[in-house]
Motif scaffolding. Structure first.
Motif, PDB file in Angstrom:
ATOM      1  N   ASP A  33       3.539  22.683 -24.974  1.00  0.00           N
ATOM      2  CA  ASP A  33       4.199  22.945 -23.922  1.00  0.00           C
ATOM      3  C   ASP A  33       5.187  24.043 -24.843  1.00  0.00           C
ATOM      4  N   LEU A  34       5.496  25.189 -23.905  1.00  0.00           N
ATOM      5  CA  LEU A  34       6.413  25.922 -24.323  1.00  0.00           C
ATOM      6  C   LEU A  34       7.790  25.850 -23.302  1.00  0.00           C
ATOM      7  N   ASN A  35       8.852  25.875 -23.910  1.00  0.00           N
ATOM      8  CA  ASN A  35       9.951  25.421 -23.181  1.00  0.00           C
ATOM      9  C   ASN A  35      11.182  26.314 -23.422  1.00  0.00           C
ATOM     10  N   TRP A  36      11.717  26.630 -22.517  1.00  0.00           N
ATOM     11  CA  TRP A  36      13.209  27.164 -22.573  1.00  0.00           C
ATOM     12  C   TRP A  36      14.494  26.133 -22.093  1.00  0.00           C
ATOM     13  N   TYR A  37      15.382  25.865 -22.786  1.00  0.00           N
ATOM     14  CA  TYR A  37      16.611  25.284 -22.786  1.00  0.00           C
ATOM     15  C   TYR A  37      17.737  26.004 -22.770  1.00  0.00           C
ATOM     16  N   ARG A  38      18.905  25.584 -22.150  1.00  0.00           N
ATOM     17  CA  ARG A  38      20.211  26.122 -22.444  1.00  0.00           C
ATOM     18  C   ARG A  38      21.205  25.250 -22.574  1.00  0.00           C
ATOM     19  N   GLN A  39      22.443  25.650 -23.394  1.00  0.00           N
ATOM     20  CA  GLN A  39      23.536  24.840 -23.577  1.00  0.00           C
ATOM     21  C   GLN A  39      24.595  25.486 -23.111  1.00  0.00           C
ATOM     22  N   ILE A  40      25.437  24.735 -22.138  1.00  0.00           N
ATOM     23  CA  ILE A  40      26.743  25.257 -21.711  1.00  0.00           C
ATOM     24  C   ILE A  40      27.647  24.485 -22.136  1.00  0.00           C
ATOM     25  N   PRO A  41      28.813  25.116 -22.791  1.00  0.00           N
ATOM     26  CA  PRO A  41      29.843  24.135 -23.471  1.00  0.00           C
ATOM     27  C   PRO A  41      30.325  23.127 -22.419  1.00  0.00           C
ATOM     28  N   GLY A  42      30.130  21.913 -23.003  1.00  0.00           N
ATOM     29  CA  GLY A  42      30.857  20.603 -22.348  1.00  0.00           C
ATOM     30  C   GLY A  42      29.692  20.121 -21.458  1.00  0.00           C
ATOM     31  N   ASN A  43      28.500  20.658 -21.345  1.00  0.00           N
ATOM     32  CA  ASN A  43      27.408  20.254 -20.430  1.00  0.00           C
ATOM     33  C   ASN A  43      26.421  19.739 -21.239  1.00  0.00           C
ATOM     34  N   GLY A  44      26.043  20.070 -22.419  1.00  0.00           N
ATOM     35  CA  GLY A  44      24.922  19.680 -23.136  1.00  0.00           C
ATOM     36  C   GLY A  44      23.920  20.393 -23.098  1.00  0.00           C
ATOM     37  N   SER A  45      22.718  20.165 -23.487  1.00  0.00           N
ATOM     38  CA  SER A  45      21.482  20.814 -23.317  1.00  0.00           C
ATOM     39  C   SER A  45      20.835  20.771 -21.972  1.00  0.00           C
ATOM     40  N   ALA A  46      20.340  21.674 -21.263  1.00  0.00           N
ATOM     41  CA  ALA A  46      19.630  21.473 -19.907  1.00  0.00           C
ATOM     42  C   ALA A  46      18.321  22.115 -19.943  1.00  0.00           C
ATOM     43  N   PHE A  47      17.390  21.552 -19.273  1.00  0.00           N
ATOM     44  CA  PHE A  47      16.127  22.230 -19.298  1.00  0.00           C
ATOM     45  C   PHE A  47      16.315  23.591 -18.138  1.00  0.00           C
ATOM     46  N   VAL A  48      15.628  24.485 -18.468  1.00  0.00           N
ATOM     47  CA  VAL A  48      15.416  25.826 -17.894  1.00  0.00           C
ATOM     48  C   VAL A  48      13.975  25.908 -17.170  1.00  0.00           C
ATOM     49  N   ALA A  49      13.170  25.928 -17.972  1.00  0.00           N
ATOM     50  CA  ALA A  49      11.725  26.432 -17.736  1.00  0.00           C
ATOM     51  C   ALA A  49      10.690  25.964 -18.656  1.00  0.00           C
ATOM     52  N   MET A  50       9.410  25.751 -18.351  1.00  0.00           N
ATOM     53  CA  MET A  50       8.366  25.539 -19.106  1.00  0.00           C
ATOM     54  C   MET A  50       7.037  25.996 -18.793  1.00  0.00           C
ATOM     55  N   ILE A  51       6.272  26.222 -19.703  1.00  0.00           N
ATOM     56  CA  ILE A  51       4.763  26.730 -19.503  1.00  0.00           C
ATOM     57  C   ILE A  51       4.114  25.411 -19.909  1.00  0.00           C
ATOM     58  N   GLY A  52       3.234  24.527 -19.414  1.00  0.00           N
ATOM     59  CA  GLY A  52       2.710  23.425 -19.937  1.00  0.00           C
ATOM     60  C   GLY A  52       1.334  23.788 -20.703  1.00  0.00           C
ATOM     61  N   HIS A  53       1.132  22.620 -21.272  1.00  0.00           N
ATOM     62  CA  HIS A  53       0.050  22.760 -22.206  1.00  0.00           C
ATOM     63  C   HIS A  53      -1.446  23.143 -21.466  1.00  0.00           C
ATOM     64  N   ASN A  54      -1.126  22.695 -20.122  1.00  0.00           N
ATOM     65  CA  ASN A  54      -2.222  22.656 -19.262  1.00  0.00           C
ATOM     66  C   ASN A  54      -2.233  24.032 -18.401  1.00  0.00           C
ATOM     67  N   GLY A  55      -1.186  24.904 -18.793  1.00  0.00           N
ATOM     68  CA  GLY A  55      -1.167  26.129 -17.984  1.00  0.00           C
ATOM     69  C   GLY A  55       0.067  26.110 -16.955  1.00  0.00           C
ATOM     70  N   GLY A  56       0.299  24.969 -16.225  1.00  0.00           N
ATOM     71  CA  GLY A  56       1.255  25.074 -15.439  1.00  0.00           C
ATOM     72  C   GLY A  56       2.557  25.590 -15.551  1.00  0.00           C
ATOM     73  N   ARG A  57       3.323  26.152 -14.785  1.00  0.00           N
ATOM     74  CA  ARG A  57       4.663  26.787 -14.969  1.00  0.00           C
ATOM     75  C   ARG A  57       5.737  25.921 -14.161  1.00  0.00           C
ATOM     76  N   TYR A  58       6.837  25.621 -14.807  1.00  0.00           N
ATOM     77  CA  TYR A  58       8.050  24.839 -14.118  1.00  0.00           C
ATOM     78  C   TYR A  58       9.174  25.568 -14.205  1.00  0.00           C
ATOM     79  N   ILE A  59       9.976  25.508 -13.194  1.00  0.00           N
ATOM     80  CA  ILE A  59      11.495  26.153 -13.406  1.00  0.00           C
ATOM     81  C   ILE A  59      12.214  25.066 -12.791  1.00  0.00           C
ATOM     82  N   LYS A  60      13.391  24.921 -13.485  1.00  0.00           N
ATOM     83  CA  LYS A  60      14.258  23.928 -12.804  1.00  0.00           C
ATOM     84  C   LYS A  60      14.581  24.418 -11.324  1.00  0.00           C
ATOM     85  N   ASP A  61      14.733  23.552 -10.433  1.00  0.00           N
ATOM     86  CA  ASP A  61      14.897  23.440  -9.398  1.00  0.00           C
ATOM     87  C   ASP A  61      15.930  24.486  -8.627  1.00  0.00           C
TER      88      ASP A  61
END
Length: 120
Positions: A33-61
């Motif tokens: 799985d290939l992922n992007w996260y982001r850290q906003i001060p005071g909010n911790g880490s948050a998932f942004v987007a992924m290309i899954g190992h099966n090829g599926g692509r997902y973006i935070k809603d």
């Protein structure tokens, strides 16, 4: 040794459309799985987007339509394209690789992150 190096951040004007890159060495993309996260001060880490190992692509809603994830297998690089940056997108962006799914052990590898600061 696995290394992930992000690039493409910095100070960007609101409304800009930067491309963040993550170049990976030491492993191949297959089975991970290939992922992007982001850290906003005071909010911790948050998932942004992924290309899954099966090829599926997902973006935070709530980021759909603004963020796009892609990869170049030949260059072992993944990308995060951001459209129309907003001040609330100011964050440290990190890439992550998790796997392999085709055999243990699975590990999570992280880049050091790159700061994107949106100037309004």
């Amino acid at each position: 040794q696995v290394q992930l190096v992000e690039s493409g951040g910095g100070l960007v004007q609101a409304g800009g459309s930067p491309r963040l890159s993550c170049t990976i060495s030491g492993i191949t993309f297959a089975g991970h799985d290939l992922n992007w996260y982001r850290q906003i001060p005071g909010n911790g880490s948050a998932f942004v987007a992924m290309i899954g190992h099966n090829g599926g692509r997902y973006i935070k809603d709530f980021l759909k339509g603004q963020f796009t994830i892609s990869k170049d297998d030949g260059e072992n690089t993944m990308y995060l394209d951001v459209d129309h940056l907003k001040p609330e997108d100011t964050a440290k962006y990190l890439c992550n690789v998790y796997g392999p799914y085709d055999g243990p052990p699975r590990r999570s590898h992280w880049g050091r992150g790159i700061q994107v600061t949106v100037a309004s």
